[in-house]
Design a protein around this motif. Structure first.
Motif, PDB file in Angstrom:
ATOM      1  N   ASP A  11      55.857  21.134  43.103  1.00 53.82           N
ATOM      2  CA  ASP A  11      55.008  20.184  42.391  1.00 53.82           C
ATOM      3  C   ASP A  11      53.556  20.386  42.814  1.00 53.82           C
ATOM      4  OD1 ASP A  11      54.599  18.134  40.556  1.00 53.82           O
ATOM      5  OD2 ASP A  11      54.689  16.591  42.101  1.00 53.82           O
ATOM      6  N   HIS A  12      53.021  21.565  42.503  1.00 50.41           N
ATOM      7  CA  HIS A  12      51.647  21.891  42.881  1.00 50.41           C
ATOM      8  C   HIS A  12      50.658  21.330  41.869  1.00 50.41           C
ATOM      9  CE1 HIS A  12      52.835  24.500  46.128  1.00 50.41           C
ATOM     10  NE2 HIS A  12      53.626  25.180  45.319  1.00 50.41           N
ATOM     11  N   HIS A  13      49.591  20.770  42.374  1.00 49.67           N
ATOM     12  CA  HIS A  13      48.490  20.274  41.559  1.00 49.67           C
ATOM     13  C   HIS A  13      47.229  21.059  41.925  1.00 49.67           C
ATOM     14  CE1 HIS A  13      51.327  16.932  41.197  1.00 49.67           C
ATOM     15  NE2 HIS A  13      50.674  16.592  40.100  1.00 49.67           N
ATOM     16  N   ALA A  19      39.357  28.022  46.831  1.00 43.30           N
ATOM     17  CA  ALA A  19      38.758  29.356  46.702  1.00 43.30           C
ATOM     18  C   ALA A  19      39.098  30.183  47.936  1.00 43.30           C
ATOM     19  CB  ALA A  19      37.254  29.245  46.515  1.00 43.30           C
ATOM     20  N   GLY A  20      39.507  31.408  47.688  1.00 43.96           N
ATOM     21  CA  GLY A  20      39.885  32.315  48.764  1.00 43.96           C
ATOM     22  C   GLY A  20      41.386  32.441  48.953  1.00 43.96           C
ATOM     23  N   ASP A  21      42.162  31.467  48.467  1.00 44.54           N
ATOM     24  CA  ASP A  21      43.619  31.571  48.568  1.00 44.54           C
ATOM     25  C   ASP A  21      44.100  32.758  47.752  1.00 44.54           C
ATOM     26  OD1 ASP A  21      43.912  29.358  50.206  1.00 44.54           O
ATOM     27  OD2 ASP A  21      44.507  28.003  48.587  1.00 44.54           O
ATOM     28  N   ARG A  22      45.161  33.405  48.241  1.00 40.50           N
ATOM     29  CA  ARG A  22      45.725  34.569  47.560  1.00 40.50           C
ATOM     30  C   ARG A  22      47.177  34.307  47.209  1.00 40.50           C
ATOM     31  NH1 ARG A  22      44.460  39.933  50.597  1.00 40.50           N
ATOM     32  NH2 ARG A  22      45.193  40.713  48.599  1.00 40.50           N
ATOM     33  N   LEU A  23      47.553  34.717  46.017  1.00 41.52           N
ATOM     34  CA  LEU A  23      48.929  34.575  45.540  1.00 41.52           C
ATOM     35  C   LEU A  23      49.504  35.954  45.248  1.00 41.52           C
ATOM     36  CD1 LEU A  23      48.392  31.700  42.938  1.00 41.52           C
ATOM     37  CD2 LEU A  23      49.179  31.478  45.288  1.00 41.52           C
ATOM     38  N   ARG A  24      50.800  36.087  45.450  1.00 38.50           N
ATOM     39  CA  ARG A  24      51.487  37.348  45.132  1.00 38.50           C
ATOM     40  C   ARG A  24      52.703  37.016  44.272  1.00 38.50           C
ATOM     41  NH1 ARG A  24      52.515  40.063  50.108  1.00 38.50           N
ATOM     42  NH2 ARG A  24      50.469  40.985  49.824  1.00 38.50           N
ATOM     43  N   SER A  25      52.853  37.741  43.185  1.00 37.07           N
ATOM     44  CA  SER A  25      53.968  37.511  42.261  1.00 37.07           C
ATOM     45  C   SER A  25      55.161  38.376  42.638  1.00 37.07           C
ATOM     46  CB  SER A  25      53.537  37.860  40.830  1.00 37.07           C
ATOM     47  OG  SER A  25      53.565  39.260  40.634  1.00 37.07           O
ATOM     48  N   LEU A  77      54.097  36.764  35.288  1.00 36.89           N
ATOM     49  CA  LEU A  77      54.561  36.953  36.666  1.00 36.89           C
ATOM     50  C   LEU A  77      53.908  35.951  37.613  1.00 36.89           C
ATOM     51  CD1 LEU A  77      54.639  40.848  36.886  1.00 36.89           C
ATOM     52  CD2 LEU A  77      56.616  39.296  37.102  1.00 36.89           C
ATOM     53  N   MET A  78      52.631  35.670  37.387  1.00 40.75           N
ATOM     54  CA  MET A  78      51.936  34.744  38.280  1.00 40.75           C
ATOM     55  C   MET A  78      52.488  33.327  38.135  1.00 40.75           C
ATOM     56  SD  MET A  78      49.894  34.529  40.811  1.00 40.75           S
ATOM     57  CE  MET A  78      49.626  36.279  40.848  1.00 40.75           C
ATOM     58  N   THR A  79      52.970  32.958  36.943  1.00 38.59           N
ATOM     59  CA  THR A  79      53.542  31.615  36.800  1.00 38.59           C
ATOM     60  C   THR A  79      54.788  31.444  37.659  1.00 38.59           C
ATOM     61  OG1 THR A  79      54.937  32.128  34.888  1.00 38.59           O
ATOM     62  CG2 THR A  79      52.682  31.385  34.434  1.00 38.59           C
ATOM     63  N   GLN A  80      55.439  32.547  37.992  1.00 36.42           N
ATOM     64  CA  GLN A  80      56.645  32.468  38.811  1.00 36.42           C
ATOM     65  C   GLN A  80      56.356  32.090  40.262  1.00 36.42           C
ATOM     66  OE1 GLN A  80      59.536  35.610  38.219  1.00 36.42           O
ATOM     67  NE2 GLN A  80      58.629  36.054  36.230  1.00 36.42           N
ATOM     68  N   THR A  81      55.092  32.052  40.653  1.00 39.26           N
ATOM     69  CA  THR A  81      54.754  31.605  42.011  1.00 39.26           C
ATOM     70  C   THR A  81      54.940  30.102  42.171  1.00 39.26           C
ATOM     71  OG1 THR A  81      52.407  31.251  41.506  1.00 39.26           O
ATOM     72  CG2 THR A  81      53.057  33.470  42.292  1.00 39.26           C
ATOM     73  N   GLU A 111      48.644  40.542  42.470  1.00 38.30           N
ATOM     74  CA  GLU A 111      48.011  39.833  43.574  1.00 38.30           C
ATOM     75  C   GLU A 111      46.764  39.184  42.987  1.00 38.30           C
ATOM     76  OE1 GLU A 111      47.407  42.425  46.914  1.00 38.30           O
ATOM     77  OE2 GLU A 111      49.573  42.786  47.121  1.00 38.30           O
ATOM     78  N   ALA A 112      46.626  37.876  43.181  1.00 36.57           N
ATOM     79  CA  ALA A 112      45.501  37.148  42.599  1.00 36.57           C
ATOM     80  C   ALA A 112      44.815  36.332  43.679  1.00 36.57           C
ATOM     81  CB  ALA A 112      45.972  36.235  41.472  1.00 36.57           C
ATOM     82  N   THR A 113      43.500  36.314  43.606  1.00 34.62           N
ATOM     83  CA  THR A 113      42.679  35.542  44.535  1.00 34.62           C
ATOM     84  C   THR A 113      41.987  34.434  43.757  1.00 34.62           C
ATOM     85  OG1 THR A 113      42.295  37.513  45.887  1.00 34.62           O
ATOM     86  CG2 THR A 113      40.788  35.652  46.209  1.00 34.62           C
ATOM     87  N   VAL A 114      42.056  33.220  44.292  1.00 30.64           N
ATOM     88  CA  VAL A 114      41.359  32.101  43.663  1.00 30.64           C
ATOM     89  C   VAL A 114      39.863  32.294  43.920  1.00 30.64           C
ATOM     90  CG1 VAL A 114      41.073  29.596  43.577  1.00 30.64           C
ATOM     91  CG2 VAL A 114      43.335  30.577  44.052  1.00 30.64           C
TER      92      VAL A 114
END
Length: 157
Positions: A11-13, A19-25, A77-81, A111-114
């Motif tokens: 339940d992420h909002h 800024a600076g957070d990184r996500l990986r799918s 793919l990023m939505t799957q995070t 790999e995505a960076t906010v």
């Protein structure tokens, strides 16, 4: 019977990322079915993607995935995070660059960076912009772009 907590999707909002957070799918292996289905869905029946004989005579030597297919797969793919459960609106794309082909059998991941996480004038929403890097199984960058979203903020009590 126990009082076990029932768990569902995260339940992420908006407050969940800065800024600076990184996500990986997770990854996705691109198949011939992806190319054929994308062509049928969009009407993009270009020989480079669907005609093996034609594609063999191109600089790539084989069929390649449609650029917009790669872009759409990367967004999916990023939505799957689990960070996109409270999207209010997708705001658009910037600086899309196709840097290398995606072949049938390649596995892509993101790999995505906010790059931006800011409040908006609407107190119940915030904005995220993410800089996407789409990589193949060899770690080579095949596409880059920035995508922005309007995200619900956590409800105030």
């Amino acid at each position: 019977m126990t009082d076990a907590t029932v768990k569902g999707p995260p339940d992420h909002h908006w407050e969940s990322l800065v800024a600076g957070d990184r996500l990986r799918s997770p990854g996705l292996t691109i198949t011939e079915s992806h190319l054929v289905n994308w062509a049928g869905l969009t009407g993009d029946w270009v020989s480079l993607h669907l005609d093996a004989v034609h594609a063999a005579d191109t600089p790539f030597g084989q069929r390649i995935g449609h650029g917009p297919l790669t872009l759409s797969a990367a967004l999916g793919l990023m939505t799957q995070t689990g960070y996109f459960t409270h999207v209010v609106a997708w705001l658009g794309l910037d600086e899309v660059r196709a840097l290398a082909p995606v072949f049938i059998g390649d596995t892509i991941r993101v790999e995505a960076t906010v790059s931006v996480s800011r409040e908006t004038k609407r107190p119940d929403n915030g904005l995220w912009s993410l800089d996407y890097v789409v990589l193949n199984q060899h770690g080579a960058t095949v596409m880059t772009f920035t995508s922005s979203f309007l995200i619900e903020r956590r409800p105030r009590d």
